[in-house]
Design an enzyme around this catalytic site. Sequence first.
Site, PDB file in Angstrom:
ATOM      1  N   GLY A  47      -0.279  -0.934 -15.183  1.00  0.00           N
ATOM      2  CA  GLY A  47       0.541  -1.969 -14.561  1.00  0.00           C
ATOM      3  C   GLY A  47       0.484  -1.835 -13.054  1.00  0.00           C
ATOM      4  N   GLN A  52       3.046  -2.876  -4.523  1.00  0.00           N
ATOM      5  CA  GLN A  52       2.155  -1.708  -4.521  1.00  0.00           C
ATOM      6  C   GLN A  52       0.822  -1.987  -3.822  1.00  0.00           C
ATOM      7  OE1 GLN A  52       2.651  -0.920  -8.956  1.00  0.00           O
ATOM      8  NE2 GLN A  52       2.428   1.154  -8.148  1.00  0.00           N
ATOM      9  N   CYS A  95       2.877   6.526 -12.285  1.00  0.00           N
ATOM     10  CA  CYS A  95       2.821   5.330 -11.450  1.00  0.00           C
ATOM     11  C   CYS A  95       1.663   5.498 -10.468  1.00  0.00           C
ATOM     12  CB  CYS A  95       4.140   5.200 -10.685  1.00  0.00           C
ATOM     13  SG  CYS A  95       4.178   3.806  -9.546  1.00  0.00           S
ATOM     14  N   LEU A  96       0.928   4.417 -10.222  1.00  0.00           N
ATOM     15  CA  LEU A  96      -0.221   4.504  -9.311  1.00  0.00           C
ATOM     16  C   LEU A  96       0.218   4.833  -7.888  1.00  0.00           C
ATOM     17  CD1 LEU A  96      -2.435   1.548 -10.587  1.00  0.00           C
ATOM     18  CD2 LEU A  96      -2.659   3.988 -11.080  1.00  0.00           C
ATOM     19  N   HIS A 137       9.163  -1.000 -15.884  1.00  0.00           N
ATOM     20  CA  HIS A 137       8.677  -0.245 -14.724  1.00  0.00           C
ATOM     21  C   HIS A 137       8.259  -1.209 -13.602  1.00  0.00           C
ATOM     22  CE1 HIS A 137       6.262   3.297 -13.060  1.00  0.00           C
ATOM     23  NE2 HIS A 137       5.771   2.273 -12.383  1.00  0.00           N
ATOM     24  N   GLU A 138       7.527  -2.274 -13.971  1.00  0.00           N
ATOM     25  CA  GLU A 138       7.020  -3.209 -12.945  1.00  0.00           C
ATOM     26  C   GLU A 138       8.149  -4.066 -12.353  1.00  0.00           C
ATOM     27  OE1 GLU A 138       4.231  -2.469 -11.834  1.00  0.00           O
ATOM     28  OE2 GLU A 138       3.694  -1.243 -13.562  1.00  0.00           O
ATOM     29  N   HIS A 141       9.840  -2.116  -9.777  1.00  0.00           N
ATOM     30  CA  HIS A 141       9.096  -2.135  -8.502  1.00  0.00           C
ATOM     31  C   HIS A 141       9.487  -3.354  -7.667  1.00  0.00           C
ATOM     32  CE1 HIS A 141       6.306   1.175  -8.357  1.00  0.00           C
ATOM     33  NE2 HIS A 141       5.743   0.889  -9.514  1.00  0.00           N
TER      34      HIS A 141
HETATM   35 NI    NI Z   1       4.526   1.987 -10.764  1.00  0.00          NI
END
Ligand code: NI
Length: 180
Positions: A47, A52, A95-96, A137-138, A141
């Site tokens: 995701g 991000q 998470c990236l 999660h997204e 963000h």
């Molecule tokens: Ni993330």
Amino acid sequence: MAVMRIYKYGEAILKRKMKPVDPADIRKLKPVIDDMFETMDEAQGVGLAANQVGLDMRLAVIRVPVGKEGDTIEAVLINPVIVEKSGLMHEEEGCLSFPDIFAKVDRFRKVKVHCFNEKGMPVEINAEGLFAKAIQHEIDHLDGICFVDRVSDLGKLRIRGQLAKLIAKVKAEAERRKKR
Ligand code: NI
């Protein structure tokens, strides 16, 4: 198509609430959405939220594995809102924006979401398990919340050293970008 830079923990945009997308503009976002999928795939994520990659808009892309080997569910979430939630799970997340850091987070097992898709159509998504976890999660963000903000005090203690190292690394990278 292009791979974008992924913003990391400590960068201000990850702490900000993103602006809604005007539904009339959604069709123009195709190149951005393609780039976000490419960026997510290259980083081997499931995701990616717009902040991000430095974009102030309520947009996220998701692709999670399901069932049989190789099967996936893909979703583009624009202006997503969770309208129903049920059950609880407590599973590991990454998470990236937090490379190599993992910690357990409480999430709802099932969610129903209303959003626009990439064609600008209003859609309802019913998700559970990994897909539901990725959606929550997204959306976090897009509200300026990172998964570490939801980790228990004990869990935070366990990853404290890794977070400190990451912040130092992100600062050094920002300095290098300034000099270029
Ligand atoms: Ni993330």
